[in-house]
Design a protein around this motif. Structure first.
Motif, PDB file in Angstrom:
ATOM      1  N   LEU A  76       0.066  -8.949  -1.050  1.00 43.72           N
ATOM      2  CA  LEU A  76       0.123  -7.980  -2.143  1.00 43.72           C
ATOM      3  C   LEU A  76      -1.261  -7.421  -2.476  1.00 43.72           C
ATOM      4  CD1 LEU A  76       2.607  -9.870  -4.484  1.00 43.72           C
ATOM      5  CD2 LEU A  76       3.028  -7.602  -3.518  1.00 43.72           C
ATOM      6  N   THR A  77      -2.232  -8.304  -2.588  1.00 42.58           N
ATOM      7  CA  THR A  77      -3.555  -7.854  -3.045  1.00 42.58           C
ATOM      8  C   THR A  77      -4.294  -7.073  -1.963  1.00 42.58           C
ATOM      9  OG1 THR A  77      -4.532 -10.020  -2.495  1.00 42.58           O
ATOM     10  CG2 THR A  77      -3.764  -9.698  -4.746  1.00 42.58           C
ATOM     11  N   MET A  78      -4.108  -7.428  -0.693  1.00 39.70           N
ATOM     12  CA  MET A  78      -4.730  -6.647   0.376  1.00 39.70           C
ATOM     13  C   MET A  78      -4.230  -5.207   0.343  1.00 39.70           C
ATOM     14  SD  MET A  78      -4.519  -9.551   3.361  1.00 39.70           S
ATOM     15  CE  MET A  78      -4.712  -8.448   4.764  1.00 39.70           C
ATOM     16  N   GLY A  79      -2.911  -5.036   0.196  1.00 38.05           N
ATOM     17  CA  GLY A  79      -2.364  -3.682   0.134  1.00 38.05           C
ATOM     18  C   GLY A  79      -2.829  -2.921  -1.081  1.00 38.05           C
ATOM     19  N   ALA A  80      -2.858  -3.603  -2.229  1.00 40.39           N
ATOM     20  CA  ALA A  80      -3.282  -2.930  -3.466  1.00 40.39           C
ATOM     21  C   ALA A  80      -4.762  -2.585  -3.438  1.00 40.39           C
ATOM     22  CB  ALA A  80      -2.968  -3.835  -4.657  1.00 40.39           C
ATOM     23  N   ILE A  81      -5.578  -3.447  -2.830  1.00 46.02           N
ATOM     24  CA  ILE A  81      -7.010  -3.140  -2.692  1.00 46.02           C
ATOM     25  C   ILE A  81      -7.183  -1.866  -1.870  1.00 46.02           C
ATOM     26  CG2 ILE A  81      -9.161  -3.889  -1.602  1.00 46.02           C
ATOM     27  CD1 ILE A  81      -8.302  -6.801  -2.298  1.00 46.02           C
ATOM     28  N   SER A  82      -6.450  -1.781  -0.755  1.00 40.50           N
ATOM     29  CA  SER A  82      -6.588  -0.604   0.108  1.00 40.50           C
ATOM     30  C   SER A  82      -6.119   0.672  -0.583  1.00 40.50           C
ATOM     31  CB  SER A  82      -5.805  -0.819   1.405  1.00 40.50           C
ATOM     32  OG  SER A  82      -6.387  -1.857   2.173  1.00 40.50           O
ATOM     33  N   MET A  83      -5.073   0.574  -1.395  1.00 33.10           N
ATOM     34  CA  MET A  83      -4.586   1.749  -2.123  1.00 33.10           C
ATOM     35  C   MET A  83      -5.559   2.165  -3.212  1.00 33.10           C
ATOM     36  SD  MET A  83      -2.550   4.129  -2.467  1.00 33.10           S
ATOM     37  CE  MET A  83      -2.349   5.366  -3.713  1.00 33.10           C
ATOM     38  N   GLY A  84      -6.138   1.203  -3.908  1.00 32.26           N
ATOM     39  CA  GLY A  84      -7.203   1.526  -4.852  1.00 32.26           C
ATOM     40  C   GLY A  84      -6.776   1.864  -6.264  1.00 32.26           C
TER      41      GLY A  84
ATOM     42  N   GLU B 140       0.827  -1.210   0.000  1.00 28.46           N
ATOM     43  CA  GLU B 140       0.000   0.000   0.000  1.00 28.46           C
ATOM     44  C   GLU B 140       0.863   1.261   0.000  1.00 28.46           C
ATOM     45  OE1 GLU B 140      -3.503   2.124   2.715  1.00 28.46           O
ATOM     46  OE2 GLU B 140      -2.939   0.031   3.098  1.00 28.46           O
ATOM     47  N   GLU B 141       1.901   1.267   0.831  1.00 29.77           N
ATOM     48  CA  GLU B 141       2.721   2.476   0.954  1.00 29.77           C
ATOM     49  C   GLU B 141       3.678   2.660  -0.219  1.00 29.77           C
ATOM     50  OE1 GLU B 141       1.825   4.633   3.040  1.00 29.77           O
ATOM     51  OE2 GLU B 141       0.439   3.286   4.067  1.00 29.77           O
ATOM     52  N   LEU B 142       4.163   1.567  -0.809  1.00 28.27           N
ATOM     53  CA  LEU B 142       4.967   1.701  -2.031  1.00 28.27           C
ATOM     54  C   LEU B 142       4.153   2.375  -3.131  1.00 28.27           C
ATOM     55  CD1 LEU B 142       6.857  -1.730  -2.300  1.00 28.27           C
ATOM     56  CD2 LEU B 142       7.909   0.527  -2.073  1.00 28.27           C
ATOM     57  N   LEU B 143       2.909   1.938  -3.281  1.00 23.01           N
ATOM     58  CA  LEU B 143       2.060   2.505  -4.334  1.00 23.01           C
ATOM     59  C   LEU B 143       1.655   3.935  -4.008  1.00 23.01           C
ATOM     60  CD1 LEU B 143      -0.225  -0.577  -5.140  1.00 23.01           C
ATOM     61  CD2 LEU B 143       1.848   0.180  -6.323  1.00 23.01           C
ATOM     62  N   ARG B 144       1.442   4.232  -2.748  1.00 24.63           N
ATOM     63  CA  ARG B 144       1.018   5.577  -2.370  1.00 24.63           C
ATOM     64  C   ARG B 144       2.162   6.583  -2.498  1.00 24.63           C
ATOM     65  NH1 ARG B 144      -1.413   4.430   1.932  1.00 24.63           N
ATOM     66  NH2 ARG B 144      -3.507   4.753   1.117  1.00 24.63           N
ATOM     67  N   SER B 145       3.363   6.181  -2.116  1.00 26.09           N
ATOM     68  CA  SER B 145       4.461   7.140  -2.001  1.00 26.09           C
ATOM     69  C   SER B 145       5.202   7.394  -3.301  1.00 26.09           C
ATOM     70  CB  SER B 145       5.455   6.664  -0.937  1.00 26.09           C
ATOM     71  OG  SER B 145       6.002   5.395  -1.286  1.00 26.09           O
ATOM     72  N   HIS B 146       5.018   6.523  -4.299  1.00 25.88           N
ATOM     73  CA  HIS B 146       5.738   6.680  -5.565  1.00 25.88           C
ATOM     74  C   HIS B 146       4.826   7.272  -6.658  1.00 25.88           C
ATOM     75  CE1 HIS B 146       8.621   3.883  -3.664  1.00 25.88           C
ATOM     76  NE2 HIS B 146       9.494   4.438  -4.485  1.00 25.88           N
ATOM     77  N   PRO B 147       5.429   7.852  -7.699  1.00 28.49           N
ATOM     78  CA  PRO B 147       4.646   8.448  -8.787  1.00 28.49           C
ATOM     79  C   PRO B 147       4.144   7.392  -9.760  1.00 28.49           C
ATOM     80  CG  PRO B 147       6.976   8.730  -9.227  1.00 28.49           C
ATOM     81  CD  PRO B 147       6.884   8.100  -7.868  1.00 28.49           C
ATOM     82  N   VAL B 148       3.172   6.592  -9.329  1.00 29.18           N
ATOM     83  CA  VAL B 148       2.674   5.501 -10.168  1.00 29.18           C
ATOM     84  C   VAL B 148       1.172   5.631 -10.368  1.00 29.18           C
ATOM     85  CG1 VAL B 148       4.552   3.969  -9.470  1.00 29.18           C
ATOM     86  CG2 VAL B 148       2.391   3.889  -8.223  1.00 29.18           C
ATOM     87  N   ASP B 149       0.731   5.106 -11.505  1.00 27.77           N
ATOM     88  CA  ASP B 149      -0.679   5.178 -11.881  1.00 27.77           C
ATOM     89  C   ASP B 149      -1.377   3.824 -11.807  1.00 27.77           C
ATOM     90  OD1 ASP B 149      -0.536   8.010 -12.801  1.00 27.77           O
ATOM     91  OD2 ASP B 149       0.879   7.132 -14.232  1.00 27.77           O
ATOM     92  N   GLY B 150      -0.607   2.775 -11.857  1.00 24.83           N
ATOM     93  CA  GLY B 150      -1.144   1.422 -11.803  1.00 24.83           C
ATOM     94  C   GLY B 150      -0.037   0.470 -11.399  1.00 24.83           C
TER      95      GLY B 150
ATOM     96  N   THR C  28      -9.037   7.562   6.747  1.00 28.81           N
ATOM     97  CA  THR C  28      -8.496   7.488   5.393  1.00 28.81           C
ATOM     98  C   THR C  28      -7.053   7.968   5.404  1.00 28.81           C
ATOM     99  OG1 THR C  28      -9.291   9.701   4.859  1.00 28.81           O
ATOM    100  CG2 THR C  28     -10.746   7.860   4.313  1.00 28.81           C
ATOM    101  N   THR C  29      -6.329   7.617   4.375  1.00 28.06           N
ATOM    102  CA  THR C  29      -4.958   8.087   4.211  1.00 28.06           C
ATOM    103  C   THR C  29      -4.916   8.981   2.980  1.00 28.06           C
ATOM    104  OG1 THR C  29      -4.095   6.037   5.150  1.00 28.06           O
ATOM    105  CG2 THR C  29      -2.559   7.402   3.930  1.00 28.06           C
ATOM    106  N   PRO C  30      -4.552  10.250   3.146  1.00 29.44           N
ATOM    107  CA  PRO C  30      -4.559  11.158   1.991  1.00 29.44           C
ATOM    108  C   PRO C  30      -3.400  10.878   1.043  1.00 29.44           C
ATOM    109  CG  PRO C  30      -3.694  12.271   3.921  1.00 29.44           C
ATOM    110  CD  PRO C  30      -4.171  10.924   4.392  1.00 29.44           C
ATOM    111  N   GLU C  31      -3.538  11.373  -0.166  1.00 31.05           N
ATOM    112  CA  GLU C  31      -2.449  11.319  -1.127  1.00 31.05           C
ATOM    113  C   GLU C  31      -1.264  12.152  -0.616  1.00 31.05           C
ATOM    114  OE1 GLU C  31      -2.092  10.211  -4.858  1.00 31.05           O
ATOM    115  OE2 GLU C  31      -2.999   8.715  -3.567  1.00 31.05           O
ATOM    116  N   PRO C  32      -0.034  11.760  -0.952  1.00 32.34           N
ATOM    117  CA  PRO C  32       1.127  12.525  -0.476  1.00 32.34           C
ATOM    118  C   PRO C  32       1.139  13.937  -1.060  1.00 32.34           C
ATOM    119  CG  PRO C  32       1.793  10.916  -2.132  1.00 32.34           C
ATOM    120  CD  PRO C  32       0.362  10.617  -1.800  1.00 32.34           C
TER     121      PRO C  32
END
Length: 576
Positions: free
Chosen positions: A131-139, A107-117, A569-573
């Motif tokens: 992996l999928t639990m974190g990705a589900i939460s990130m959305g 979840e945090e790798l996807l949130r903190s980096h400049p990624v779209d998918g 909720t966790t806001p975008e960086p």
């Protein structure tokens, strides 16, 4: 809904004519990239759980190259991000202790980096749910790339299945039926290629669940790791990940209650690992779907086992399953029981994905009227030993134990249990009920796979190969036998399993779905009064945090602060 380049998440990092934008672009140039590499393109994170000590993922170094190729073909910009590997064979005390850590990292790798998918590379037991639990939460839009099962094992012309045959031959060695030479031949022949276990263990179960949930290319979970189709699938996943970003195909568009019910139905028909219960509940809760033990037990009474794959099945392995039609073939047999309108990462429905599915070998993938086992793979038990539930796999144990009453032989820790089990003078009979407690989510910690307690050596020498066993631990998905697992609440948090004493009678009644100790209320009250909570084991670090926030087995063993209904909720960086 299609999006434009300006709406891409990564554009917040790379597009602005600001000092921060300058810094991001200049550092890309530092690595040799040109603006043509990123301008106007979605950035796709490739989360890779490869490591030098994860045999299930040994081929991921190569697969990443093919995923990148697919992303580039589709006009995306790939970036590889290493993630916690969680090698089931080597991580102690249990990879289950770290499943949630991988979910948090994802979840945090996807949130903190400049990624779209994202493309998620996993397969070994806990990597799929983590992996999928974190990705589900990130959305963010993501697609899962399953590692694929390894090739069949071989020993003197006999097919070997990972895990299941290891237990079998180990008991033969304990009984003196085979020697060191034969044992070493089994050791060198049971795992012959990269890829995860080729039995219907936790890895094959969870990648199939991800497949049914719509997180993979349809049918991808069945492809053996060593098959060239797996390489082609990797490139296709890369291309698909770019399409998903442009189309705005986020996980909430297909991870519905219908999808999770489909996954639960398929699990029962597959002869799934007992671990599926914990992971499926946790994944559902991340997606805001309330899935409970009672839902799974209701399905287990209705859905027969159709996959003739060890350890529930008689002879076949995942390689045979793939050749027989794979997961899509099995789902075709189940079509009348599934919600075919459920979607997936391709933007199509499950019904559309199954349009061309066939079964080519009906002894491997059985029809509904000729199942391997008349009910589903798992059953949920409740009673005064497990008021919140416990799990048994009736299809893989001796039927005589499914209605059984016997005296308990109770162990408070694994080392003392092992010492007693190997004592050939142990006072034990085939009617005894072996009990190991203090091995649950907190007691383990991390719920290690200790639940398939070894049959006492005294009984092994007499030819006995199964005995009723009860634990608040888990067991390997490749295991078999009369094992009651995931007793909840666990003994460590003062669950009633903590009250049981050796020689108390224990009764299992599968028909009534009951697990009880036959001890009168007055005696139990005295034991409750004398019971003392255990002293804390850990005073710092990740395990301290884990023990503060881990939930019980019937709730999926997620951290309370990570579930979808936690309330925050966790806001975008911020990017300045």
């Amino acid at each position: 809904m299609a999006i434009s380049y300006d709406e891409l998440r990564s554009a917040r990092w790379f597009a602005p004519d600001t000092l921060k934008g300058f810094g991001h672009r200049s550092r890309l140039r530092q690595m040799g990239y040109d603006p043509e590499d990123w301008e106007g393109k979605p950035v796709i994170a490739i989360l890779n759980t490869w490591s030098d000590i994860n045999p299930c993922h040994a081929h991921f170094k190569d697969r990443v190259a093919w995923v990148k190729k697919g992303i580039l073909q589709a006009g995306g910009f790939p970036i590889e991000l290493p993630a916690l590997s969680l090698s089931e064979n080597f991580v102690k005390p249990s990879t289950m202790l770290y499943r949630n850590l991988l979910a948090m990292e994802t979840e945090e790798l996807l949130r903190s980096h400049p990624v779209d998918g994202a493309v998620l590379l996993g397969g070994c037991d806990k990597t799929t749910p983590g992996l999928t639990m974190g990705a589900i939460s990130m959305g963010l839009p993501f697609v899962y790339l399953p590692a694929g099962p390894m090739l069949r094992g071989n020993y003197r012309g006999e097919t070997l299945g990972s895990g299941a045959d290891a237990w079998k031959y180990w008991d033969d060695r304990r009984a003196g039926l085979i020697g060191i030479q034969e044992w070493q031949e089994v050791e060198s022949g049971i795992a012959r290629s990269y890829g995860h276990c080729m039995t219907m263990g936790t890895a094959s179960t969870m990648t199939a669940i991800a497949d049914v949930l719509g997180m993979t290319l349809p049918g991808a979970s069945s492809i053996p790791a060593a098959d060239a189709n797996h390489i082609r699938m990797a490139s296709a996943v890369g291309r698909l990940s770019v399409e998903m970003v442009w189309e705005g195909r986020r996980p909430e568009t297909f991870l519905t209650r219908a999808a999770f019910m489909n996954a639960a139905i398929a699990s029962m028909a597959l002869g799934c690992s007992t671990n599926a219960v914990i992971h499926l509940i946790a994944m559902a809760r991340r997606a805001g779907v309330n899935l409970a033990l009672d839902d799974l037990d209701a399905l287990s009474r209705e859905v027969p086992v159709l996959a003739n794959i060890r350890p529930v099945g008689e002879r076949y392995l995942m390689e045979d399953f793939y050749y027989a039609g794979g997961l899509k073939g099995l789902l075709k047999q189940l079509a009348s029981r599934l919600d075919l309108a459920a979607g997936n990462v391709t933007g199509h429905t499950l019904g559309e994905a199954l349009a061309d599915a066939e079964v080519y070998h009906e002894d491997v993938i059985r029809p509904l009227d000729r199942p391997v086992y008349r009910e589903g793979s798992l059953a949920v038990l409740k009673g005064n030993l497990a008021p919140s539930g416990a799990i048994i796999k009736p299809a893989s144990c001796d039927a005589r134990f499914l209605h059984h009453t016997g005296p308990a032989l109770v162990f408070d820790d694994y080392p003392s249990m092992l010492e007693a089990i190997n004592d050939e003078q142990l006072d034990v009979t085939p009617d005894h009920v072996l009990v190991l407690r203090n091995a649950g989510p907190q007691g383990g910690p991390g719920m290690p796979e200790w639940g398939m307690l070894p049959v006492p050596k005294k009984l092994i020498n007499e030819g006995c190969r199964d005995i009723l066993r009860i634990s608040d631990a888990r067991m390997s998905g490749t295991s078999y036998g009369a094992c009651v697992l995931h007793v909840s609440p666990e003994a460590h948090v003062m669950g009633p399993l903590a009250l049981l004493k050796s020689n108390d009678l224990v009764k299992l009644d599968l028909t009534a779905r009951r697990l009880d100790m036959l001890v009168d209320d007055e005696t139990l009250e005295r034991r409750w009064a004398a019971l003392k909570p255990p002293a804390p084991k850990y005073g710092r670090g990740y395990t301290w945090m884990y023990l503060k926030h881990i939930k019980q087995a019937h709730e999926g063993c997620d951290f309370d602060f990570l579930e979808s209904d936690f309330g925050g909720t966790t806001p975008e960086p911020d990017i300045y």
